[in-house]
Design an enzyme around this catalytic site. Structure first.
Site, short mmCIF file in Angstrom:
data_model
loop_
_atom_site.label_atom_id
_atom_site.label_comp_id
_atom_site.label_asym_id
_atom_site.label_seq_id
_atom_site.Cartn_x
_atom_site.Cartn_y
_atom_site.Cartn_z
CG ASP A 184 -1.92 -1.01 0.97
OD1 ASP A 184 -2.28 -1.21 -0.02
OD2 ASP A 184 -2.58 -1.46 2.03
CG ASP B 31 -1.12 6.32 -5.33
OD1 ASP B 31 -0.17 5.66 -5.90
OD2 ASP B 31 -2.21 5.78 -5.18
CD GLU C 48 -2.16 7.82 -1.36
OE1 GLU C 48 -1.04 7.50 -1.07
OE2 GLU C 48 -2.90 6.93 -1.98
CG ASP D 63 -8.28 5.78 -2.93
OD1 ASP D 63 -7.28 6.22 -3.19
OD2 ASP D 63 -8.41 4.67 -2.69
#
Length: 402
Positions: A128, A134, A158, A176
């Site tokens: 992860d 991201d 994050e 997300d």
């Protein structure tokens, strides 16, 4: 920042920092709707999506011609009228999503992944651990929410802790930023998930860190709106404002999200289940019996079910919303705040159900920002049949450190 090496080409219309819906009107492509209380009267716009023309169900324009309905128009005074503050917020969310769509489609994003892999050599692997895409997506969303002037706090998958943005912001956003990013190199669909709450003004007297956390830990029943953006063959923003679930498709020729799927209703029963079958022998007896039963056509629906699994939550959920069935991850893996609550709100507004395998997702009170749980989303009859098997939550071999 590594993100500076990646060119990002916004598709159109950079929203400035603004606090009024009316100060933003000129930043959106012309259309033919007259907004109540406004002197603006725009010309008719022609558009096409993927080679076919789509007409909105929103009625007629002031000029009497049937026209297309954009996301902002649908939310505004000529549509369901969710209030100017939420319209401004969504105009910034849609702008962020267009930047992320350009980012994930860029030929340069693979170089970021390679740089990150090189930099991470020797580190312990973490499934992860954020990849650069991201992080860049997170920065894009944060900047857009800051510029909106409508958000008090943002909590992101994050970030370890929520970020306080504006004391006067009426909303709280959980997100997300880029789900499924590990699949980008294979050109598999990805997505952004988000939920919107009202700021809890009764907490305003608390220290900033404390009120940021408590505002972010609201129950899903308090959601004002939620949505996801699917980055695939089309870029689709699917949202609910508490009165149904609606999908808007990005028209790249104008930069508008056009209403293409008003009032989505998930079929009461589908014929598709979506789960990682490779973990079959880690599943509890109840889940194995359910899957064995429906794929043999021996369940309450006398047809054999098919398996469809992309391993990208937004993509698997979007297909389930369109065709019915069940999308699931039976492990304690998906996050209640950032993924389970927003998607459960959407599926319930479409007539389906979101569950942890035992109870309704939206009834759960989050106790931690990154709280994980099993997640089952889908058609109402399918979900009721699944839950009737009792033991469907996987507790063996979760696949990560708990």
């Amino acid at each position: 920042m590594q993100s500076s090496v990646l060119p990002i080409f916004p598709t159109s219309n950079i929203p400035p920092k603004s606090h009024s819906f009316h100060t933003k009107l000129h930043f959106f492509p012309p259309n033919n709707r007259v907004l109540a209380g406004s002197s603006y009267n725009f010309r008719h716009r022609m558009a096409s999506l993927g080679g076919f023309t789509v007409k909105s169900n929103m009625g007629t324009s002031a000029s009497g011609d049937n026209g297309f309905c954009t996301l902002v128009e649908y939310m505004g005074r000529g549509g369901i009228d969710v209030g100017d503050d939420l319209v401004v917020l969504f105009s910034h969310i849609q702008y962020a999503s267009k930047r992320i769509a350009a980012l994930v489609a860029s030929p340069f994003n693979s170089s970021l992944s390679k740089q990150d892999n090189a930099a991470g050599a020797g580190r312990s692997s973490d499934r992860d651990a954020p990849k650069p895409l991201d992080i860049v997506s997170n920065e894009i969303i944060l900047a857009s929410l800051q510029n909106s002037g409508k958000v008090a706090v943002m909590a992101s998958e994050e970030d370890d802790a929520p970020i306080w943005i504006d004391d006067g912001g009426p909303f709280v956003v959980v997100t997300d930023p880029l789900d499924g990013s590990r699949n980008i190199d294979a050109s598999i669909p990805t997505g952004t998930i988000f939920g919107v709450y009202k700021r809890l003004v009764e907490l305003d007297h608390l220290p900033q860190e404390e009120k940021a956390i408590l505002n972010s830990l609201q129950s899903g029943t308090r959601l004002v709106a939620s949505g996801y953006v699917l980055y695939s063959s089309a870029t689709i923003l699917c949202a609910s404002f508490g009165s149904g679930t609606h999908a808007f498709t990005l028209d790249h020729s104008t930069g508008d999200f056009i209403l293409t799927h008003p009032g989505i209703k998930i079929p009461p029963r589908g014929q598709i289940y979506s789960v990682n079958d490779a973990r079959y022998f880690d599943w509890p007896e109840g889940l194995r019996r359910y899957i064995d039963t429906v794929r043999q056509g021996k369940g309450k629906y006398p047809k054999k079910y098919s398996a469809r699994y992309i391993c990208s939550l937004v993509a698997d959920f979007h297909r389930t919303l369109m065709y019915g069935g069940v999308a699931m991850n039976p492990r304690d893996h998906l996050r209640l705040v950032y993924e389970a609550n927003p998607l459960s709100f959407l599926v319930e507004q479409a007539g389906g159900r979101g569950s942890d395998g035992k109870v309704r997702i939206l009834s759960l009170q989050p106790v931690k920002l990154h709280q994980r749980l099993p997640l089952f989303l889908g058609s109402l009859e399918d979900m009721e049949e699944l839950e009737s098997y009792g033991d469907v939550q996987q507790k063996v071999n979760p696949g990560y450190e708990v």
